[in-house]
Design a protein around this motif. Sequence first.
Motif, PDB file in Angstrom:
ATOM      1  N   ARG A  56      -5.996   0.705   9.431  1.00 41.30           N
ATOM      2  CA  ARG A  56      -7.665   0.885   9.096  1.00 41.30           C
ATOM      3  C   ARG A  56      -7.265   2.631   8.964  1.00 41.30           C
ATOM      4  N   LEU A  57      -6.285   3.373   9.444  1.00 38.43           N
ATOM      5  CA  LEU A  57      -6.237   4.858   9.096  1.00 38.43           C
ATOM      6  C   LEU A  57      -5.332   4.548   8.129  1.00 38.43           C
TER       7      LEU A  57
ATOM      8  N   TYR B  54      -2.412   6.819  17.196  1.00 33.51           N
ATOM      9  CA  TYR B  54      -3.200   5.753  16.696  1.00 33.51           C
ATOM     10  C   TYR B  54      -1.677   4.931  16.885  1.00 33.51           C
TER      11      TYR B  54
ATOM     12  N   GLU C 246       0.565  -1.165  -0.265  1.00 32.30           N
ATOM     13  CA  GLU C 246      -0.339  -0.115  -0.098  1.00 32.30           C
ATOM     14  C   GLU C 246       1.138   1.677  -0.160  1.00 32.30           C
TER      15      GLU C 246
ATOM     16  N   ARG D 234      -3.874   1.718   5.643  1.00 31.37           N
ATOM     17  CA  ARG D 234      -4.298   0.994   5.138  1.00 31.37           C
ATOM     18  C   ARG D 234      -3.060  -0.533   5.069  1.00 31.37           C
TER      19      ARG D 234
ATOM     20  N   GLU E 169      -4.066  -2.372  15.202  1.00 35.08           N
ATOM     21  CA  GLU E 169      -5.893  -1.889  13.826  1.00 35.08           C
ATOM     22  C   GLU E 169      -6.240  -1.085  13.857  1.00 35.08           C
ATOM     23  N   GLU E 170      -5.840  -0.298  13.991  1.00 34.35           N
ATOM     24  CA  GLU E 170      -6.387   1.310  14.542  1.00 34.35           C
ATOM     25  C   GLU E 170      -5.148   1.339  13.285  1.00 34.35           C
TER      26      GLU E 170
ATOM     27  N   GLN F 226      -1.338  -9.300   2.943  1.00 29.91           N
ATOM     28  CA  GLN F 226      -1.749  -9.316   4.008  1.00 29.91           C
ATOM     29  C   GLN F 226      -0.915  -9.453   5.639  1.00 29.91           C
TER      30      GLN F 226
ATOM     31  N   ARG G 266      -6.962 -12.477   9.053  1.00 30.80           N
ATOM     32  CA  ARG G 266      -8.776 -13.090   8.252  1.00 30.80           C
ATOM     33  C   ARG G 266      -7.593 -13.961   6.625  1.00 30.80           C
ATOM     34  N   PRO G 267      -8.801 -14.501   6.735  1.00 30.77           N
ATOM     35  CA  PRO G 267      -8.482 -15.764   5.504  1.00 30.77           C
ATOM     36  C   PRO G 267      -8.811 -14.965   3.828  1.00 30.77           C
TER      37      PRO G 267
ATOM     38  N   GLN H 143      -0.111  11.238  16.225  1.00 25.47           N
ATOM     39  CA  GLN H 143      -1.890  11.364  16.566  1.00 25.47           C
ATOM     40  C   GLN H 143      -2.257  10.314  17.977  1.00 25.47           C
TER      41      GLN H 143
ATOM     42  N   MET I 256      -3.615  -4.368   4.691  1.00 29.07           N
ATOM     43  CA  MET I 256      -4.545  -4.411   3.893  1.00 29.07           C
ATOM     44  C   MET I 256      -4.283  -5.257   2.307  1.00 29.07           C
ATOM     45  N   GLY I 257      -3.447  -4.945   1.780  1.00 28.62           N
ATOM     46  CA  GLY I 257      -3.080  -5.355   0.499  1.00 28.62           C
ATOM     47  C   GLY I 257      -2.672  -6.754   0.632  1.00 28.62           C
ATOM     48  N   PRO I 258      -1.963  -7.069  -0.862  1.00 21.83           N
ATOM     49  CA  PRO I 258      -1.839  -8.881  -0.867  1.00 21.83           C
ATOM     50  C   PRO I 258      -0.857  -9.208  -0.030  1.00 21.83           C
TER      51      PRO I 258
END
Lengths: 93, 381
Positions: free
Chosen positions: A35-36, A27, A12, A38, A31-32, A45, A74-75, A25, A41-43
């Motif tokens: 979410r802000l 975070y 990302e 990414r 997990e936080e 994982q 996650r799967p 700031q 969150m990419g391939p």
Amino acid sequence: MSEKDVIICRCEDVTLQDLHDMMDQGYTSFEELKRLLRIGMGPCQSNTCGQLVQREISKYLKVKLEDVKTQKVRPLATGVKLNSICEGANNES
Amino acid sequence: MKANYVIIGAGISGCSIAYNLAIKGVKDIVVLEKAYLTSGSTGRCGAGIRQQWGTKMNCLLAKGSIEFFEKAKETLKYDGDIEFKQEGYLLVSTDEEEDHQFKKNVKLQNSLGIPARKINKKEAKQIVPHLNTDVITGAAFCPTDGHLNPFRMTDAYFKAAKRLGVKFYFNEEVTDIIIVNNKIEKVITANMEINSNNVVNAAGGYAKEIGDMAGVNIPVYAENHEILVTEPIEEVQRPMVMSFTKNIYCQQVPHGSFIMGRSNPEVEHNHSNESTWKFLDEMAKTVCEILPLVGNLRVIRQWGGSYTMSPDRQPIISDTNELEGFYLACGFSGHGFMFAPMTGLLLSEIILKEKSTIDISDLHLSRFKNKKDFIYEKSVV
């Protein structure tokens, strides 16, 4: 090397500077940050960035690495085409 | 510790309520969250924003909220990008009955100032070229519907509320609410006791449990709804594509990935957020039929989140006759994220005894008393 040039999440395109700005700031959990920014969150994982981010959180909060909460996994384990899943499901039934 | 108002839940509803109260000058507001910002249903939602509803109430809640989202970045003075994209929702019908229903819905929506229109298959194909029109009969399209980033939008409310003096406590799960002589006295968490006479229940999937602590029966339950996301590609699909009969919603978000979900008619009523292979199978089959091009993409990740269902599938935004100072914003039945600006505004009006922007007497908790038959909102996945 400048923090701006250190890539911490290559999926990302998140730099160490981005990560530190977000921690400044307030975070400071994976997990936080995920979410802000990414990260994770990419391939891949978070298979690549996961440990790097854990270490940065540990340094920032001055807590032991093993005390930093790990992210939710996650799967799926690897990317699979929707067409392939669809074919597989149709062959089963 | 003392507080004027204690809000339970730091999802989008709780943050919007906190902001709306604070901007009107209310002091000493505390928000308690059992995990972290957006950790519940907000952070797990499909990130869609739409005004194409079948009931007048949902249309009005959605329209008012979109008007807020359009200027949210400036209003809340947010430094980040809330990723608001208004490229529309394309609802496809699969039989004549549904086509007829869409016509009726569009008429209602137009009468309320929502710019939706009924279109044919050919027009739908122009809007989404890779749509398989062999399996549909028609469509409805509203160009001002779209997508919004749930994390960033909640963060925007959170930061604006914090600047106005609202105090947030994370990893503080509420374990009890103490009532003395039918009046709220305090709220208890693992580490804190907060003296307060007013509590707002914005606890999402756990709204019923919070109601039970206060001795107020809230007839809602949580059920798991699953979603998956693909790898990102260049923009090929502008609007959300949705079908109620095929049971699918699918949108390409600004990041480039496709987010899609469907509901499981056999899902149990509980707090599970697990991912299942059955969802993956059914989702893949459905999307490959309606949007064959998307079948070429790899699935990156799947997850689940709670819809908190009310008996009539419409939210509960109200005070309670049973307990003074106990306020509710729950039972959104899967649509709490997109209604949040109106939720915050309307509940702040109830709390401060101001004139309501729209008549929401139909959203009061008391509507469920001695009533079994409800007019359902049918336009849901």
